[in-house]
Design an enzyme around this catalytic site. Structure first.
Site, PDB file in Angstrom:
ATOM      1  N   LYS A  62    -113.052   5.404 -61.414  1.00 18.35           N
ATOM      2  CA  LYS A  62    -112.534   4.089 -61.034  1.00 18.35           C
ATOM      3  C   LYS A  62    -112.667   3.196 -62.266  1.00 18.35           C
ATOM      4  O   LYS A  62    -113.605   2.404 -62.395  1.00 18.35           O
ATOM      5  CB  LYS A  62    -113.329   3.561 -59.831  1.00 18.35           C
ATOM      6  CG  LYS A  62    -112.624   2.449 -59.082  1.00 18.35           C
ATOM      7  CD  LYS A  62    -113.282   2.189 -57.726  1.00 18.35           C
ATOM      8  CE  LYS A  62    -112.906   0.830 -57.195  1.00 18.35           C
ATOM      9  NZ  LYS A  62    -111.473   0.607 -57.003  1.00 18.35           N
TER      10      LYS A  62
HETATM   11  N1  PMP Z   1    -107.589   4.778 -54.508  1.00 20.84           N
HETATM   12  C1  PMP Z   1    -107.704   3.824 -55.436  1.00 20.84           C
HETATM   13  C2  PMP Z   1    -106.890   3.903 -56.678  1.00 20.84           C
HETATM   14  C3  PMP Z   1    -108.579   2.756 -55.223  1.00 20.84           C
HETATM   15  O1  PMP Z   1    -108.681   1.788 -56.131  1.00 20.84           O
HETATM   16  C4  PMP Z   1    -109.326   2.696 -54.044  1.00 20.84           C
HETATM   17  C5  PMP Z   1    -110.256   1.542 -53.807  1.00 20.84           C
HETATM   18  N2  PMP Z   1    -111.512   1.763 -54.392  1.00 20.84           N
HETATM   19  C6  PMP Z   1    -109.183   3.720 -53.105  1.00 20.84           C
HETATM   20  C7  PMP Z   1    -108.297   4.743 -53.373  1.00 20.84           C
HETATM   21  C8  PMP Z   1    -109.961   3.712 -51.835  1.00 20.84           C
HETATM   22  O2  PMP Z   1    -111.316   3.937 -52.104  1.00 20.84           O
HETATM   23  P1  PMP Z   1    -112.451   3.320 -51.194  1.00 20.84           P
HETATM   24  O3  PMP Z   1    -112.147   3.719 -49.799  1.00 20.84           O
HETATM   25  O4  PMP Z   1    -113.695   3.953 -51.704  1.00 20.84           O
HETATM   26  O5  PMP Z   1    -112.425   1.850 -51.370  1.00 20.84           O
END
Ligand code: PMP
Length: 304
Positions: A159
């Site tokens: 991320k």
């Molecule tokens: N994909 C991307 C590219 C994201 O930025 C996020 C948000 N963090 C997610 C999926 C979903 O992840 P999460 O459920 O951990 O927030």
């Protein structure tokens, strides 16, 4: 929606006043986008504010940093405590939480290794990212002309701050064309994910979501959806999906910390329709679980 100011921001080990949480213009990450972050939410529960799955989020932060060879000068436990301290200092019962690891002022140039590694945690109130109407009635999606990163161009498992440039371009493209949100395909043409959410479809009462190899981030909400679905006796599979799978889905939804669980109403103007029963059921249990109302998921609520 402008950010609502709160009292304090945690910076490199101490809580500072919101207005003092500033950085130098020659901060390395500002120039080359080499930083990692998390998006987390705290919810009001009967026992006070609880951060939803805080520990898995902080573990992912450290995995993201490892991929970029960023050596975080704190332990996972210290960042967990920093998040709790910042939430407590805000006095908010529910909020969005943004831990950020970035390379500070030191050297310029593409070798980031000599730069100081800095960490901040900010919290503020933030409502439904795709709107209350989106949660209730679903959102319209456009398949983007921008692709999700190929696995050897940018590591989708990280991320990373700079990785969101194409998400932003996809978002702009979708909004300018009159849609709510974009879907990105992998360079191989498989459905990957949305700009900041994982994607799911339902066919014959089975939930399908793209595998990590299609370039999606491993979502913590996605993992919660998987657990909830399996506990409800709903079959859940990872499978490569192509765009026509989305057009002919019986139901579709997306998941993410900021967005939560949001039904998909249409993809590229092909109607999927009203939120369906599987989507609704997952939404309901998720809604209750984050608020500490589901006994079997109480360990997901990390109290501050
Ligand atoms: N994909 C991307 C590219 C994201 O930025 C996020 C948000 N963090 C997610 C999926 C979903 O992840 P999460 O459920 O951990 O927030």
């Amino acid at each position: 929606m402008p950010i609502t100011k709160t009292e304090k921001i945690w910076m490199d080990g101490a809580l500072v006043d919101w207005d003092d949480a500033t950085i130098h213009v020659l901060t390395h990450s500002l120039h080359y986008g080499c930083g990692v972050f998390e998006g987390i939410r705290a919810y009001e529960t009967e026992r006070g504010p609880a951060v939803f799955r805080l520990t898995p989020h902080i573990r992912r932060l450290f995995r993201s940093a490892k991929i970029f060879m960023i050596d975080i000068p704190f332990t996972e436990d210290q960042i967990v405590e920093a998040v709790k301290d910042t939430v407590r200092a805000s006095g908010l019962s529910s909020c969005y939480i943004r831990p950020l690891v970035y390379l500070g002022y030191g050297e310029m140039g593409l070798n980031p290794l000599p730069c100081p590694v800095q960490v901040s945690v900010a919290v503020w109130p933030w409502g439904a990212y795709l709107g209350d109407d989106g949660i209730a009635n679903g959102v319209s999606m456009k398949i983007s002309s921008w692709q999700r990163h190929g696995v050897n161009a940018m590591p989708p498992a990280a991320k990373g701050t700079g990785m969101y440039i194409n998400s932003s371009m996809a978002k702009i493209e979708a909004i300018k064309a009159g849609y709510d949100e974009a879907i990105l395909l992998s360079p191989q043409g498989y459905v990957s994910e949305c700009t900041g959410e994982n994607i799911f479809i339902v066919k014959d009462e089975v939930i399908y979501t793209p595998p990590v190899s299609a370039g999606a981030l491993e979502g913590i909400t996605q993992d919660s959806v998987r657990t909830i679905a399996r506990d409800l006796g709903i079959e859940y599979r990872e499978a490569n999906l192509v765009r026509s799978d989305l057009y002919t889905a019986e139901e579709g939804f997306l998941s993410g910390t900021a967005a939560e669980v949001v039904p998909i109403r249409a993809v590229d103007d092909r109607e999927i329709g009203e939120p369906g029963p599987v989507t609704r059921r997952i939404q309901e249990v998720f809604h209750d679980a984050v608020r500490g109302k589901v006994d079997q998921y109480k360990d997901w609520n990390e109290h501050v």
